[in-house]
Design a protein around this motif. Structure first.
Motif, PDB file in Angstrom:
ATOM      1  N   TRP A  47       0.863  -1.184   0.000  1.00 47.58           N
ATOM      2  CA  TRP A  47       0.000   0.000   0.000  1.00 47.58           C
ATOM      3  C   TRP A  47       0.901   1.236   0.000  1.00 47.58           C
ATOM      4  CZ3 TRP A  47      -5.178   0.295  -0.634  1.00 47.58           C
ATOM      5  CH2 TRP A  47      -5.944  -0.853  -0.414  1.00 47.58           C
ATOM      6  N   PHE A  48       0.547   2.181  -0.838  1.00 49.27           N
ATOM      7  CA  PHE A  48       1.230   3.457  -0.908  1.00 49.27           C
ATOM      8  C   PHE A  48       0.191   4.560  -0.809  1.00 49.27           C
ATOM      9  CE2 PHE A  48       5.534   2.257  -2.259  1.00 49.27           C
ATOM     10  CZ  PHE A  48       5.327   0.925  -2.550  1.00 49.27           C
ATOM     11  N   ARG A  49       0.646   5.752  -0.542  1.00 47.41           N
ATOM     12  CA  ARG A  49      -0.286   6.875  -0.520  1.00 47.41           C
ATOM     13  C   ARG A  49       0.401   8.119  -1.072  1.00 47.41           C
ATOM     14  NH1 ARG A  49      -0.794   7.741   6.075  1.00 47.41           N
ATOM     15  NH2 ARG A  49       1.289   8.626   6.419  1.00 47.41           N
ATOM     16  N   GLN A  50      -0.423   9.003  -1.590  1.00 48.13           N
ATOM     17  CA  GLN A  50       0.096  10.269  -2.107  1.00 48.13           C
ATOM     18  C   GLN A  50      -0.857  11.379  -1.738  1.00 48.13           C
ATOM     19  OE1 GLN A  50       1.068  10.355  -6.312  1.00 48.13           O
ATOM     20  NE2 GLN A  50       2.497  12.041  -5.952  1.00 48.13           N
ATOM     21  N   ALA A  51      -0.341  12.321  -0.989  1.00 44.15           N
ATOM     22  CA  ALA A  51      -1.098  13.500  -0.605  1.00 44.15           C
ATOM     23  C   ALA A  51      -0.829  14.605  -1.622  1.00 44.15           C
ATOM     24  CB  ALA A  51      -0.688  13.946   0.791  1.00 44.15           C
ATOM     25  N   PRO A  52      -1.728  15.575  -1.701  1.00 39.16           N
ATOM     26  CA  PRO A  52      -1.521  16.683  -2.644  1.00 39.16           C
ATOM     27  C   PRO A  52      -0.173  17.373  -2.427  1.00 39.16           C
ATOM     28  CG  PRO A  52      -3.735  16.747  -1.774  1.00 39.16           C
ATOM     29  CD  PRO A  52      -3.008  15.687  -0.990  1.00 39.16           C
ATOM     30  N   ARG A  53       0.532  17.576  -3.506  1.00 45.25           N
ATOM     31  CA  ARG A  53       1.809  18.294  -3.506  1.00 45.25           C
ATOM     32  C   ARG A  53       2.910  17.561  -2.731  1.00 45.25           C
ATOM     33  NH1 ARG A  53      -2.273  21.408  -2.654  1.00 45.25           N
ATOM     34  NH2 ARG A  53      -1.971  21.447  -0.388  1.00 45.25           N
ATOM     35  N   LYS A  54       2.701  16.272  -2.523  1.00 44.24           N
ATOM     36  CA  LYS A  54       3.718  15.467  -1.841  1.00 44.24           C
ATOM     37  C   LYS A  54       4.098  14.266  -2.696  1.00 44.24           C
ATOM     38  CE  LYS A  54       2.760  16.690   2.961  1.00 44.24           C
ATOM     39  NZ  LYS A  54       2.510  16.154   4.322  1.00 44.24           N
ATOM     40  N   GLU A  55       5.260  13.703  -2.386  1.00 49.28           N
ATOM     41  CA  GLU A  55       5.706  12.510  -3.075  1.00 49.28           C
ATOM     42  C   GLU A  55       4.896  11.309  -2.608  1.00 49.28           C
ATOM     43  OE1 GLU A  55       8.273  14.356  -5.442  1.00 49.28           O
ATOM     44  OE2 GLU A  55       8.329  12.170  -5.336  1.00 49.28           O
ATOM     45  N   ARG A  56       4.789  10.330  -3.474  1.00 50.53           N
ATOM     46  CA  ARG A  56       4.184   9.056  -3.079  1.00 50.53           C
ATOM     47  C   ARG A  56       5.050   8.415  -1.998  1.00 50.53           C
ATOM     48  NH1 ARG A  56       3.969   5.104  -7.930  1.00 50.53           N
ATOM     49  NH2 ARG A  56       6.225   5.134  -7.523  1.00 50.53           N
ATOM     50  N   GLU A  57       4.393   7.827  -0.996  1.00 47.55           N
ATOM     51  CA  GLU A  57       5.160   7.206   0.072  1.00 47.55           C
ATOM     52  C   GLU A  57       4.630   5.813   0.391  1.00 47.55           C
ATOM     53  OE1 GLU A  57       4.982   9.143   3.854  1.00 47.55           O
ATOM     54  OE2 GLU A  57       2.803   9.334   3.846  1.00 47.55           O
ATOM     55  N   PHE A  58       5.559   4.971   0.814  1.00 44.70           N
ATOM     56  CA  PHE A  58       5.221   3.615   1.227  1.00 44.70           C
ATOM     57  C   PHE A  58       4.442   3.637   2.530  1.00 44.70           C
ATOM     58  CE2 PHE A  58       5.658  -0.795   2.050  1.00 44.70           C
ATOM     59  CZ  PHE A  58       5.998  -0.936   3.394  1.00 44.70           C
ATOM     60  N   VAL A  59       3.441   2.761   2.622  1.00 44.87           N
ATOM     61  CA  VAL A  59       2.644   2.643   3.839  1.00 44.87           C
ATOM     62  C   VAL A  59       2.845   1.269   4.487  1.00 44.87           C
ATOM     63  CG1 VAL A  59       0.309   2.617   4.793  1.00 44.87           C
ATOM     64  CG2 VAL A  59       0.911   4.262   2.989  1.00 44.87           C
ATOM     65  N   SER A  60       2.638   0.216   3.700  1.00 43.09           N
ATOM     66  CA  SER A  60       2.704  -1.123   4.265  1.00 43.09           C
ATOM     67  C   SER A  60       2.859  -2.146   3.141  1.00 43.09           C
ATOM     68  CB  SER A  60       1.430  -1.411   5.071  1.00 43.09           C
ATOM     69  OG  SER A  60       1.487  -2.670   5.701  1.00 43.09           O
ATOM     70  N   ALA A  61       3.343  -3.336   3.486  1.00 43.48           N
ATOM     71  CA  ALA A  61       3.459  -4.418   2.520  1.00 43.48           C
ATOM     72  C   ALA A  61       3.243  -5.752   3.214  1.00 43.48           C
ATOM     73  CB  ALA A  61       4.825  -4.394   1.833  1.00 43.48           C
TER      74      ALA A  61
END
Length: 124
Positions: free
Chosen positions: A36-50
């Motif tokens: 799972w990854f997430r991306q907030a507005p104006r931010k880089e995509r980031e790892f959440v969990s695997a």
């Protein structure tokens, strides 16, 4: 190739919970590591969990450790992300992705297949 569809996002107040689902179709799902990854507005995509093939091996970003739980049901071709104690900073589009091995699991570019994303909004 495996096709992924996320669901379960929505609007929730801080402190609340949501459970995201990632349903897969195509190739044999239990051969894949799912992240799972997430991306907030104006931010880089980031790892959440695997999570690994069997569901025994799991990994979390420090920012969600203790609040989020990843799990999978291979009989249903589904990976879940239970999100508790949500914070406004968890607001983002959440994506699930699949790859063949656990190596470099935090690196989004290592994942070959991606879903379309589901919006999570946490109000303060």
């Amino acid at each position: 190739q495996v096709q992924l569809v996320e669901s379960g996002g929505g609007l929730v107040q801080a402190g609340g919970s949501l459970r995201l689902s990632c349903v897969a179709s195509g190739r044999t799902f239990d051969n894949y590591v799912v992240g799972w990854f997430r991306q907030a507005p104006r931010k880089e995509r980031e790892f959440v969990s695997a999570i690994g093939w069997s569901g025994v091996s799991t990994r979390y970003a420090d920012s969600v450790k203790g609040r989020f739980t990843i799990s999978r049901d291979n009989a249903k071709n589904t990976v879940y992300l239970q999100m508790n104690s949500l914070k406004p900073e968890d607001t983002a589009v959440y994506y699930c992705a699949a790859k063949n091995s656990f190596s470099n699991y935090v690196t989004g570019d290592e994942y070959a297949d991606w879903g379309q994303g589901t919006q999570v909004t946490v109000s303060s």
